[in-house]
Design a protein around this motif. Structure first.
Motif, PDB file in Angstrom:
ATOM      1  N   ASP A  17       0.867  -1.182   0.000  1.00  0.00           N
ATOM      2  CA  ASP A  17       0.000   0.000   0.000  1.00  0.00           C
ATOM      3  C   ASP A  17       0.899   1.225   0.000  1.00  0.00           C
ATOM      4  O   ASP A  17       1.552   1.536   0.982  1.00  0.00           O
ATOM      5  CB  ASP A  17      -0.910  -0.002   1.219  1.00  0.00           C
ATOM      6  CG  ASP A  17      -1.923   1.140   1.196  1.00  0.00           C
ATOM      7  OD1 ASP A  17      -1.800   2.042   0.325  1.00  0.00           O
ATOM      8  OD2 ASP A  17      -2.825   1.143   2.036  1.00  0.00           O
ATOM      9  N   GLY A  49      -0.309   4.245  -0.896  1.00  0.00           N
ATOM     10  CA  GLY A  49      -1.201   5.399  -0.902  1.00  0.00           C
ATOM     11  C   GLY A  49      -2.030   5.388  -2.179  1.00  0.00           C
ATOM     12  O   GLY A  49      -1.660   4.769  -3.180  1.00  0.00           O
ATOM     13  N   GLU A  50      -3.149   6.079  -2.114  1.00  0.00           N
ATOM     14  CA  GLU A  50      -4.124   6.019  -3.208  1.00  0.00           C
ATOM     15  C   GLU A  50      -3.535   6.378  -4.567  1.00  0.00           C
ATOM     16  O   GLU A  50      -3.720   5.653  -5.547  1.00  0.00           O
ATOM     17  CB  GLU A  50      -5.300   6.948  -2.884  1.00  0.00           C
ATOM     18  CG  GLU A  50      -6.445   6.820  -3.856  1.00  0.00           C
ATOM     19  CD  GLU A  50      -7.632   7.691  -3.474  1.00  0.00           C
ATOM     20  OE1 GLU A  50      -8.344   8.119  -4.380  1.00  0.00           O
ATOM     21  OE2 GLU A  50      -7.835   7.944  -2.274  1.00  0.00           O
ATOM     22  N   GLU A  51      -2.804   7.479  -4.642  1.00  0.00           N
ATOM     23  CA  GLU A  51      -2.291   7.927  -5.944  1.00  0.00           C
ATOM     24  C   GLU A  51      -1.275   6.959  -6.530  1.00  0.00           C
ATOM     25  O   GLU A  51      -1.381   6.548  -7.689  1.00  0.00           O
ATOM     26  CB  GLU A  51      -1.677   9.327  -5.827  1.00  0.00           C
ATOM     27  CG  GLU A  51      -1.205   9.857  -7.174  1.00  0.00           C
ATOM     28  CD  GLU A  51      -0.630  11.261  -7.093  1.00  0.00           C
ATOM     29  OE1 GLU A  51      -0.156  11.738  -8.124  1.00  0.00           O
ATOM     30  OE2 GLU A  51      -0.653  11.874  -6.006  1.00  0.00           O
ATOM     31  N   LEU A  52      -0.270   6.574  -5.747  1.00  0.00           N
ATOM     32  CA  LEU A  52       0.738   5.644  -6.265  1.00  0.00           C
ATOM     33  C   LEU A  52       0.159   4.268  -6.529  1.00  0.00           C
ATOM     34  O   LEU A  52       0.534   3.611  -7.511  1.00  0.00           O
ATOM     35  CB  LEU A  52       1.931   5.553  -5.319  1.00  0.00           C
ATOM     36  CG  LEU A  52       2.926   6.705  -5.395  1.00  0.00           C
ATOM     37  CD1 LEU A  52       4.005   6.562  -4.341  1.00  0.00           C
ATOM     38  CD2 LEU A  52       3.545   6.794  -6.789  1.00  0.00           C
ATOM     39  N   ASN A  53      -0.753   3.810  -5.689  1.00  0.00           N
ATOM     40  CA  ASN A  53      -1.418   2.524  -5.948  1.00  0.00           C
ATOM     41  C   ASN A  53      -2.118   2.561  -7.304  1.00  0.00           C
ATOM     42  O   ASN A  53      -2.061   1.603  -8.070  1.00  0.00           O
ATOM     43  CB  ASN A  53      -2.424   2.186  -4.857  1.00  0.00           C
ATOM     44  CG  ASN A  53      -1.783   1.765  -3.558  1.00  0.00           C
ATOM     45  OD1 ASN A  53      -0.598   1.452  -3.501  1.00  0.00           O
ATOM     46  ND2 ASN A  53      -2.571   1.764  -2.493  1.00  0.00           N
ATOM     47  N   ARG A  54      -2.776   3.674  -7.588  1.00  0.00           N
ATOM     48  CA  ARG A  54      -3.469   3.830  -8.869  1.00  0.00           C
ATOM     49  C   ARG A  54      -2.480   3.798 -10.036  1.00  0.00           C
ATOM     50  O   ARG A  54      -2.721   3.145 -11.055  1.00  0.00           O
ATOM     51  CB  ARG A  54      -4.286   5.130  -8.858  1.00  0.00           C
ATOM     52  CG  ARG A  54      -5.238   5.265 -10.017  1.00  0.00           C
ATOM     53  CD  ARG A  54      -6.170   6.467  -9.907  1.00  0.00           C
ATOM     54  NE  ARG A  54      -5.471   7.725  -9.679  1.00  0.00           N
ATOM     55  CZ  ARG A  54      -5.476   8.406  -8.531  1.00  0.00           C
ATOM     56  NH1 ARG A  54      -6.163   7.960  -7.497  1.00  0.00           N
ATOM     57  NH2 ARG A  54      -4.821   9.546  -8.407  1.00  0.00           N
ATOM     58  N   HIS A  55      -1.330   4.463  -9.874  1.00  0.00           N
ATOM     59  CA  HIS A  55      -0.302   4.461 -10.932  1.00  0.00           C
ATOM     60  C   HIS A  55       0.271   3.060 -11.143  1.00  0.00           C
ATOM     61  O   HIS A  55       0.493   2.640 -12.279  1.00  0.00           O
ATOM     62  CB  HIS A  55       0.827   5.435 -10.596  1.00  0.00           C
ATOM     63  CG  HIS A  55       0.457   6.876 -10.778  1.00  0.00           C
ATOM     64  ND1 HIS A  55       0.141   7.425 -11.999  1.00  0.00           N
ATOM     65  CD2 HIS A  55       0.358   7.874  -9.876  1.00  0.00           C
ATOM     66  CE1 HIS A  55      -0.143   8.708 -11.844  1.00  0.00           C
ATOM     67  NE2 HIS A  55      -0.028   9.001 -10.556  1.00  0.00           N
TER      68      HIS A  55
END
Length: 130
Positions: free
Chosen positions: A61, A63-69
């Motif tokens: 995990d 974080g939301e932004e890096l997970n999305r990338h």
């Protein structure tokens, strides 16, 4: 047993290492992500977590932004591979059609912009696949 049935370790990036979060246990810390599965499993086995003796599932995990990338780039790689396979199949069919029209291997290579060796591979793939 699938990976989904294994106990879960969630690795979060912190400072110079990784914080491992496991349900029902205190967090643990490892310097490298490659150590997360071994350390998480050892802790879970010591705590007698059911299934830990068979392994653990590690997820990261960031974080939301890096997970999305990460998810998007991984999917782009899968999509590119699928497109490559589709293009290769189309190229084989086209080489077959050109051969059926009486073109030589060298002529097919010139028309398709590939090497004569590649044309031989394409036509051989047709012969070996039936």
């Amino acid at each position: 047993m699938s990976a989904m049935d294994l106990p879960r370790v969630v690795a979060h990036r912190i400072d110079d290492g990784w914080k491992l979060v496991m349900e029902g246990l205190e967090p643990a810390y490892v310097p490298r992500l490659s150590e997360a599965a071994r350390r998480g499993r050892a802790l879970m086995e010591a705590a007698r977590v059911p299934g830990a003796d068979r392994g653990v599932q590690v997820s990261v995990d960031l974080g939301e932004e890096l997970n999305r990338h990460v998810k998007a780039s991984t999917q782009a790689t899968v999509d590119a591979h699928r497109a490559q396979l589709k293009a290769a199949a189309y190229l084989r069919r086209t080489a077959d059609a050109l051969k059926a029209q009486g073109l030589t291997g060298r002529d097919i290579a010139h028309v398709l912009g590939v090497s004569p060796q590649r044309v031989s591979q394409l036509l051989a793939a047709r012969d070996s696949s039936g």
